[in-house]
Design a protein around this motif. Structure first.
Motif, PDB file in Angstrom:
ATOM      1  N   ARG A 201      -1.344   7.633  -8.540  1.00 35.82           N
ATOM      2  CA  ARG A 201      -1.782   6.521  -7.728  1.00 35.82           C
ATOM      3  C   ARG A 201      -0.753   5.456  -7.708  1.00 35.82           C
ATOM      4  NH1 ARG A 201      -7.132   5.525 -11.831  1.00 35.82           N
ATOM      5  NH2 ARG A 201      -8.747   6.638 -10.558  1.00 35.82           N
TER       6      ARG A 201
ATOM      7  N   MET B  66       1.658   4.662   0.925  1.00 32.86           N
ATOM      8  CA  MET B  66       0.664   3.723   2.015  1.00 32.86           C
ATOM      9  C   MET B  66       1.404   2.732   2.584  1.00 32.86           C
ATOM     10  SD  MET B  66      -2.980   3.712   0.020  1.00 32.86           S
ATOM     11  CE  MET B  66      -4.278   5.253  -0.229  1.00 32.86           C
ATOM     12  N   GLN B  67       2.006   1.802   1.543  1.00 30.98           N
ATOM     13  CA  GLN B  67       2.920   0.709   2.148  1.00 30.98           C
ATOM     14  C   GLN B  67       3.933   1.173   3.227  1.00 30.98           C
ATOM     15  OE1 GLN B  67       4.617  -1.489  -1.150  1.00 30.98           O
ATOM     16  NE2 GLN B  67       5.623  -2.945   0.315  1.00 30.98           N
TER      17      GLN B  67
ATOM     18  N   SER C  38       0.193   4.428  -3.672  1.00 32.54           N
ATOM     19  CA  SER C  38       0.197   3.124  -3.280  1.00 32.54           C
ATOM     20  C   SER C  38       1.438   2.952  -2.365  1.00 32.54           C
ATOM     21  CB  SER C  38      -0.026   2.174  -4.390  1.00 32.54           C
ATOM     22  OG  SER C  38       0.234   0.807  -3.891  1.00 32.54           O
ATOM     23  N   SER C  39       2.587   3.344  -2.865  1.00 37.10           N
ATOM     24  CA  SER C  39       3.960   3.164  -2.516  1.00 37.10           C
ATOM     25  C   SER C  39       3.969   3.777  -1.178  1.00 37.10           C
ATOM     26  CB  SER C  39       5.104   3.807  -3.325  1.00 37.10           C
ATOM     27  OG  SER C  39       6.296   3.602  -2.542  1.00 37.10           O
TER      28      SER C  39
ATOM     29  N   THR D   9      -7.047   2.896   2.935  1.00 39.77           N
ATOM     30  CA  THR D   9      -7.082   1.633   3.240  1.00 39.77           C
ATOM     31  C   THR D   9      -7.292   1.597   4.736  1.00 39.77           C
ATOM     32  OG1 THR D   9      -4.635   1.505   3.898  1.00 39.77           O
ATOM     33  CG2 THR D   9      -5.326   1.025   1.473  1.00 39.77           C
TER      34      THR D   9
END
Length: 359
Positions: free
Chosen positions: A153, A160-161, A157-158, A9
């Motif tokens: 994936r 990254m958050q 995502s978790s 991101t």
């Protein structure tokens, strides 16, 4: 893995640039005036810097750990995506094989009836089982890969958050440290103005007594030194930790070369970064108090620091720098000199200043 794919991101793409850049933000320090006890005032602000630096270091370490986990997940995703086409092809072929077996069940029965003996029949059945098992395994492999891909994936995502949240916390801690440092610098400037007359008197006394010696806090004799200018110059905190430590370690090592403290430049620099102390302060005191550790009045005590002994230079340096932060604001001031070496504050101040200018 390409650089553009790292983190995944835009926000996390700039993660370490935001975290490891220690550039001072344009913070306007609140107005300060010289307090009745300037050293105590510096101590209070220094404590704010230490706490903020500790929070920043902890948050940065967490982000680095998360980055490692993110990298591992991205590598696994790359592997799965590379394996999927072959797995899909094997699965498709297996599905075609199973379909043909189902469609040709009549012919298979004829084949079984045409077997010459029991062992021939058994071999035929085993062969068909192998084909079916192989086809089923190929389908199961595809399902497993696709399931792992989705789970990885989701985990990525978790992570990254979570990393974004840690980044925000680390940035907030860094901003607090920068704000405290700006306030400290303003306070030092105000204190210097209040001390101007005393500092000037100390410089004039040093010029008059140059060539003579004075008694230091450790009880040793040290030559009265005259600094080349009234100020030590500022320390550039506008860099990340490793750049700061590497830069100052080299300068301090050059200054300490040939002494018992030789090679301890990195220790001094790391401690200075951790506590927000001028990296020249402790090494310069060691020269005035013990000629860089050559004449210690206690084991590994190169600074005339109380009646303390240490078992190693590393332990001693960290404790002394921490003490300079806690008790003296981490900066050389005339008020601090009066506290550190009361009988000869003038000569102690100018001599430490002169040595700081050499680093």
């Amino acid at each position: 893995m390409s650089a553009g794919k790292r983190i995944g991101t835009k926000a996390l793409g700039a993660l370490f640039a935001g975290l490891l850049s220690c550039a001072l933000s344009p913070i306007v320090a609140r107005p300060t005036v010289a307090s009745a006890d300037p050293v105590s005032e510096l101590q209070t602000i220094q404590q704010e810097i230490e706490e903020s630096n500790a929070e920043y270091e902890a948050a940065t370490e967490q982000v680095e750990e998360l980055q490692g986990q993110i990298d591992e997940n991205e590598e696994r995703i790359d592997q799965i995506e590379a394996e999927l086409p072959n797995a899909q092809e094997r699965a498709a072929s297996s599905m075609r094989t199973l379909y043909k077996m189902q469609q040709s069940s009549g012919g298979l029965i004829d084949l079984l009836l045409a077997s010459d003996d029991f062992y021939d029949l058994l071999a035929t059945v085993q062969y068909l089982d192998v084909i079916q098992a192989h086809s089923t395994d190929a389908l199961d492999e595809l399902v497993a890969l696709e399931g792992e891909l989705e789970m990885t994936r989701a985990s990525l995502s978790s992570q990254m958050q979570e990393a974004e949240e840690q980044q925000a916390q680390a940035q907030a801690a860094l901003d607090e440290a920068n704000a405290a440092r700006a306030e400290l610098q303003a306070q030092i400037a105000a204190q210097a103005a209040a001390e101007a007359a005393e500092r000037q008197a100390a410089l004039e006394a040093a010029q008059k007594d140059q060539g003579n010696s004075f008694t230091t806090e450790s009880g040793n004799s040290a030559p009265v030194e005259v600094p080349s200018s009234p100020n030590a110059g500022s320390v550039d905190w506008n860099m990340d930790k490793e750049s700061f430590v590497s830069s100052w370690a080299a300068r301090i090592d050059a200054y300490l070369a040939g002494s018992p403290l030789a090679g301890q430049g990195r220790t001094f620099a790391e401690a200075a970064w951790a506590y927000g102390v001028d990296p020249r302060f402790s090494p310069a005191i060691s020269m005035v108090e013990s000629t860089q550790g050559r004449y210690c009045f206690r084991p590994h005590n190169a600074w005339g620091w109380g009646n303390v002994s240490w078992s190693s230079w590393e332990e001693a340096i960290w404790d002394h720098v921490a003490g300079l932060a806690a008790g003296y604001g981490g900066q050389l001031t005339y008020a601090g000199a009066q506290k550190y070496c009361p009988p000869n504050a003038d000569h102690w101040y100018t001599s430490v200043l002169a040595n700081m200018q050499r680093i």
